[in-house]
Write a protein that holds these residues in place. Structure first.
Motif, mmCIF file in Angstrom:
data_model
loop_
_atom_site.group_PDB
_atom_site.id
_atom_site.type_symbol
_atom_site.label_atom_id
_atom_site.label_comp_id
_atom_site.label_asym_id
_atom_site.label_seq_id
_atom_site.Cartn_x
_atom_site.Cartn_y
_atom_site.Cartn_z
ATOM 1 N N ASP A 59 -10.874 14.991 54.103
ATOM 2 C CA ASP A 59 -11.277 14.123 53.001
ATOM 3 C C ASP A 59 -10.150 13.186 52.551
ATOM 4 O O ASP A 59 -9.875 13.042 51.362
ATOM 5 C CB ASP A 59 -11.759 15.009 51.832
ATOM 6 C CG ASP A 59 -12.597 14.206 50.842
ATOM 7 O OD1 ASP A 59 -13.092 13.140 51.218
ATOM 8 O OD2 ASP A 59 -12.734 14.657 49.683
ATOM 9 N N ARG A 109 -3.249 18.920 52.587
ATOM 10 C CA ARG A 109 -4.433 18.722 53.436
ATOM 11 C C ARG A 109 -4.069 17.883 54.663
ATOM 12 O O ARG A 109 -4.544 18.120 55.774
ATOM 13 C CB ARG A 109 -5.553 18.040 52.640
ATOM 14 C CG ARG A 109 -6.100 18.884 51.505
ATOM 15 C CD ARG A 109 -7.564 18.585 51.220
ATOM 16 N NE ARG A 109 -7.867 17.193 50.965
ATOM 17 C CZ ARG A 109 -7.867 16.629 49.765
ATOM 18 N NH1 ARG A 109 -7.565 17.347 48.705
ATOM 19 N NH2 ARG A 109 -8.184 15.361 49.629
ATOM 20 N N ARG A 126 -7.980 23.345 41.637
ATOM 21 C CA ARG A 126 -8.955 22.581 42.425
ATOM 22 C C ARG A 126 -8.468 22.415 43.874
ATOM 23 O O ARG A 126 -9.216 22.649 44.818
ATOM 24 C CB ARG A 126 -9.184 21.210 41.772
ATOM 25 C CG ARG A 126 -10.034 20.280 42.620
ATOM 26 C CD ARG A 126 -10.361 19.016 41.869
ATOM 27 N NE ARG A 126 -11.354 19.261 40.842
ATOM 28 C CZ ARG A 126 -12.674 19.320 41.064
ATOM 29 N NH1 ARG A 126 -13.141 19.160 42.272
ATOM 30 N NH2 ARG A 126 -13.512 19.538 40.083
ATOM 31 N N ALA A 127 -7.190 22.034 44.017
ATOM 32 C CA ALA A 127 -6.643 21.834 45.361
ATOM 33 C C ALA A 127 -6.661 23.144 46.145
ATOM 34 O O ALA A 127 -6.881 23.154 47.362
ATOM 35 C CB ALA A 127 -5.222 21.290 45.269
ATOM 36 N N ARG A 128 -6.423 24.263 45.424
ATOM 37 C CA ARG A 128 -6.432 25.575 46.074
ATOM 38 C C ARG A 128 -7.809 25.896 46.626
ATOM 39 O O ARG A 128 -7.968 26.370 47.743
ATOM 40 C CB ARG A 128 -6.030 26.631 45.050
ATOM 41 C CG ARG A 128 -4.871 27.461 45.494
ATOM 42 C CD ARG A 128 -4.471 28.435 44.446
ATOM 43 N NE ARG A 128 -5.533 29.390 44.130
ATOM 44 C CZ ARG A 128 -5.593 30.103 43.013
ATOM 45 N NH1 ARG A 128 -4.674 29.939 42.101
ATOM 46 N NH2 ARG A 128 -6.559 30.950 42.813
ATOM 47 N N GLU A 184 -10.047 23.728 47.389
ATOM 48 C CA GLU A 184 -10.333 22.801 48.502
ATOM 49 C C GLU A 184 -9.717 23.304 49.798
ATOM 50 O O GLU A 184 -10.335 23.260 50.858
ATOM 51 C CB GLU A 184 -9.804 21.403 48.165
ATOM 52 C CG GLU A 184 -10.693 20.685 47.169
ATOM 53 C CD GLU A 184 -10.041 19.407 46.607
ATOM 54 O OE1 GLU A 184 -10.726 18.713 45.856
ATOM 55 O OE2 GLU A 184 -8.861 19.147 46.917
ATOM 56 N N ILE A 185 -8.476 23.786 49.694
ATOM 57 C CA ILE A 185 -7.814 24.316 50.897
ATOM 58 C C ILE A 185 -8.571 25.540 51.410
ATOM 59 O O ILE A 185 -8.798 25.698 52.616
ATOM 60 C CB ILE A 185 -6.330 24.690 50.583
ATOM 61 C CG1 ILE A 185 -5.474 23.437 50.462
ATOM 62 C CG2 ILE A 185 -5.754 25.640 51.627
ATOM 63 C CD1 ILE A 185 -5.021 22.815 51.770
ATOM 64 N N ARG A 186 -8.989 26.397 50.480
ATOM 65 C CA ARG A 186 -9.713 27.605 50.859
ATOM 66 C C ARG A 186 -11.007 27.249 51.587
ATOM 67 O O ARG A 186 -11.341 27.830 52.610
ATOM 68 C CB ARG A 186 -10.030 28.393 49.593
ATOM 69 C CG ARG A 186 -10.152 29.858 49.806
ATOM 70 C CD ARG A 186 -9.982 30.597 48.525
ATOM 71 N NE ARG A 186 -11.044 30.310 47.561
ATOM 72 C CZ ARG A 186 -10.970 30.585 46.258
ATOM 73 N NH1 ARG A 186 -9.882 31.136 45.778
ATOM 74 N NH2 ARG A 186 -11.950 30.324 45.451
ATOM 75 N N GLU A 187 -11.692 26.251 51.042
ATOM 76 C CA GLU A 187 -12.956 25.823 51.679
ATOM 77 C C GLU A 187 -12.691 25.248 53.066
ATOM 78 O O GLU A 187 -13.461 25.459 53.996
ATOM 79 C CB GLU A 187 -13.659 24.785 50.797
ATOM 80 C CG GLU A 187 -14.323 25.419 49.581
ATOM 81 C CD GLU A 187 -14.845 24.398 48.594
ATOM 82 O OE1 GLU A 187 -14.601 23.182 48.790
ATOM 83 O OE2 GLU A 187 -15.480 24.820 47.611
ATOM 84 N N LEU A 188 -11.567 24.524 53.161
ATOM 85 C CA LEU A 188 -11.213 23.951 54.470
ATOM 86 C C LEU A 188 -10.954 25.049 55.499
ATOM 87 O O LEU A 188 -11.369 24.942 56.656
ATOM 88 C CB LEU A 188 -9.931 23.129 54.322
ATOM 89 C CG LEU A 188 -10.054 21.629 54.439
ATOM 90 C CD1 LEU A 188 -8.712 20.973 54.194
ATOM 91 C CD2 LEU A 188 -10.579 21.231 55.804
ATOM 92 N N GLU A 244 -14.150 26.396 56.655
ATOM 93 C CA GLU A 244 -14.780 25.408 57.538
ATOM 94 C C GLU A 244 -14.136 25.457 58.938
ATOM 95 O O GLU A 244 -14.824 25.430 59.956
ATOM 96 C CB GLU A 244 -14.606 24.011 56.910
ATOM 97 C CG GLU A 244 -15.086 22.842 57.734
ATOM 98 C CD GLU A 244 -16.595 22.817 57.912
ATOM 99 O OE1 GLU A 244 -17.284 23.520 57.160
ATOM 100 O OE2 GLU A 244 -17.061 22.121 58.843
#
Lengths: 312, 320
Positions: free
Chosen positions: B124, B143, B169-171, B173-177, B180
């Motif tokens: 992203d 990221r 929030r960034a944490r 996002e990284i976890r979701e990445l 994925e």
């Protein structure tokens, strides 16, 4: 993205010089960074302004004392302007080259990008040569940019084509050698500060330290020389002194010019010993260039070995 | 499943200090392996050995079947590594950064443009493509670094504290990445201090302390082995005493706590904290029993603090 298979090694082929240079990602990245924005333009402009100012100063200083428009006097001025420009270029190269390379590898460590590079497939050889190539390219650009200034001397005469070629050879060899010294210390030391101190110590020793050494040695050797030593000792003293001259960039340039004027040769000449026997000598640049190219090659190999080494 | 990371008696000594001591572990292909331990436990040292940056004093390690000491180049081809602290170049644009590292991974020039765009989409950052790397926020740089590790489509990602220093929030996002990427078939071996991340996404855990691997296995296994009971929170709308009796009657409940006095939540909700020794089927039976008795259950959940308890029980607070 995940569907694609792991990329295989890039196909090896002999391309143009530009292609081969830019095939190394480090060279491309460094050149891109170095030439980006106004920095390179400002460095080049300031360098040329200083060089032009210096050349003008030399010309006007000599012109004020004599009529130099043509003839033998003009040739002397031509030689002085050319020698002056090459001399200042040589001095600058000795001190600019290390500045461009002393942080080459240690800078990656300090920036914490070294481990990122080390875990890629980038060979240690490409990292080291990429850093050196980009720095040397910029220094060679500075040298090439000053050629029109050197050519002012051609208008006045007195400068032979071989002088120009030898001068460029000495300048480029010096840029490469001093740049390699910077890369070597940068690979050896963890910090750029330490690498810079060692690189500049080398630069000072080889440019100013050796003349000081010669000044100390000459009175001592003169005692031997004027006491009619054995021909072998005398020859060894001459060769030893010649070698010390030939490993100093400034002394090499000056001595090569002196030999060119006095002996009318850029390569080989003879001098007589006290007993009348003549011994052969070669112009110092013929030692200087191979010596420093060899030193560069050795330091380059050592730098690659240091970068390749896995931490223990 | 085959092991994609394997270490055998891996040891790293610095003088008298044992940074890593006799670590034997295996990580199966496709796993998300959380490498957990206090500061100075040897996590980074182990990762540096696995990424060929450091020579072990003794023992062996293989990644994707290749020895880290005998075939470091083969290992590098198979891994993407993100260190705990990393820098960025200050004179590089985002796309140049990825292009540079893709070139370092020998991705042919013709493929790099498309690859860079794909990677930026994945993390992203496509909208920041032409910005300078040093102008990105810490989370974005993290990221971007993760995108960099993917440039050569590696089988394994070795990530040292990928979420450290990030805002919540960034944490996330990284976890979701990471989830994925796991879905895309990558094996992820990451170290962390954040047990919530481990509980959320890991399929396997290894706990290290003072250089030793003190516990490893799936989170559920570890809980079963290290904590004799699980903590279940049951929220009711009333009939608390009846519920307590029903719970005790199962024979699998060792303790029931009722914080406060009576209506301790919104709208008369009461939460009971239950120490339960049964398995998942037992939990399902328990809920079924309460519902059958007509007890108004509005919520049942397992306490996520259990992993912290696993960690506390596995470690002794020793730092090498």
């Amino acid at each position: 993205m995940t569907e694609s298979t792991a990329p295989s090694a890039a196909p090896k082929r002999l391309g143009t010089l530009r292609e081969r240079l830019l095939a190394n990602p480090v060279t491309l990245k460094e050149l891109r960074g170095r030439m980006r924005g106004t920095r390179a333009f400002v460095v080049l402009t300031v360098y040329l302004v200083l060089m032009s100012g210096f050349a003008s100063l030399l010309y006007f200083a000599y012109a004020a004392s004599t009529n130099v428009t043509s003839g033998p006097q003009g040739q002397i001025v031509g030689k002085i302007v050319f020698g002056g420009i090459v001399g200042i270029e040589l001095f600058l190269v000795c001190f600019i080259s290390p500045a461009f390379t002393a942080g080459a590898i240690s800078g990656e460590r300090e920036r914490r990008t070294y481990d990122l590079l080390r875990t890629t497939l980038l060979p240690a050889r490409s990292l080291v040569t990429g850093k050196l190539t980009s720095a040397a390219s910029f220094i060679i650009l500075l040298l090439l940019a000053a050629i029109p200034l050197q050519s002012l001397a051609f208008l006045l005469g007195g400068v032979a084509p071989e002088e120009v070629l030898i001068a460029q050879g000495i300048l480029i060899t010096t840029a490469l050698a001093f740049g390699t010294v910077g890369v070597f210390f940068s690979a050896l030391m963890r910090r750029t500060l330490g690498a810079s101190v060692l690189t500049y110590t080398f630069a000072l020793l080889s440019t100013l330290g050796l003349p000081l050494l010669l000044l100390t040695l000459v009175p001592i050797t003169s005692v031997f020389y004027y006491n009619s030593p054995e021909p072998l000792v005398e020859a060894l003293l001459i060769y030893g002194g010649g070698f010390l001259v030939a490993i100093n960039p400034i002394a090499t340039a000056v001595a090569t010019e002196v030999i060119l004027v006095q002996e009318h040769t850029a390569f080989y000449f003879t001098i007589p010993l006290n007993n009348g026997v003549t011994i052969p000598l070669i112009s110092p640049w013929l030692i200087y260039i191979p010596f420093y190219l060899l030193l560069s090659a050795v330091l380059l190999i050592l730098s690659i070995a240091i970068v390749r080494r896995v931490e223990k | 499943m085959a092991a994609i990371i394997e270490t055998r008696n891996l040891t790293k000594r610095y003088g008298k200090l044992n940074a890593v001591e006799d670590v034997t572990l295996t990580v199966e292909a496709g796993a998300i392996y959380g490498f957990v331990g206090p500061n100075g436990a040897g996590k980074t040292t182990t990762m540096r050995i696995l990424t060929t940056l450091l020579q072990p004093t003794s023992g062996h390690a293989w990644v994707a079947g290749r020895s880290v000491t005998q075939d470091p180049r083969g290992v590098r081809r198979a891994i993407g590594y993100m260190p705990d602290f990393f820098g960025v170049y200050d004179d590089m644009k985002v796309w140049e950064y990825l292009d540079f590292f893709a070139a370092c991974y020998e991705v042919p020039e013709a493929q790099r443009v498309g690859l860079v765009n794909d990677l930026l989409e994945l993390v992203d950052l496509a909208h920041r493509k032409d910005d300078f790397v040093d102008t990105l926020s810490r989370g974005m740089q993290q990221r971007l670094c993760l995108a960099r590790t993917l440039a050569h489509d590696p089988q394994v990602l070795i990530l040292d504290e990928p979420a450290s220093g990030l805002d919540p929030r960034a944490r996330v996002e990284i976890r979701e990445l990471l989830v994925e990427l796991s879905r895309l078939g990558k094996t992820i071996f990451f170290s962390t201090h954040i047990l919530a991340d481990v509980a959320e996404i890991c399929t396997e855990i290894g706990i290290v302390e003072a250089g030793r691997l003190v516990a490893h296995g799936t989170p559920e296994d570890m809980q079963r082995r290290l904590i004799p009971h699980r903590r279940i929170n049951i929220t009711l709308l009333g009939r608390v005493e009846e519920a307590k009796q029903a719970l005790q009657a199962t024979g699998l409940v060792t303790k029931v706590e009722e914080p406060g006095n009576g209506a301790n939540g919104d709208g008369g909700r009461i939460t009971l904290h239950v120490d339960f020794t049964g398995d998942d089927t037992g939990v399902a039976d328990l809920l079924s029993k309460l519902v059958t008795l007509g007890i108004p259950v509005v919520h049942l959940s397992e306490d996520t603090r259990d992993l912290e308890e696993v960690f506390m029980r596995a470690t002794k607070g020793i730092v090498s």
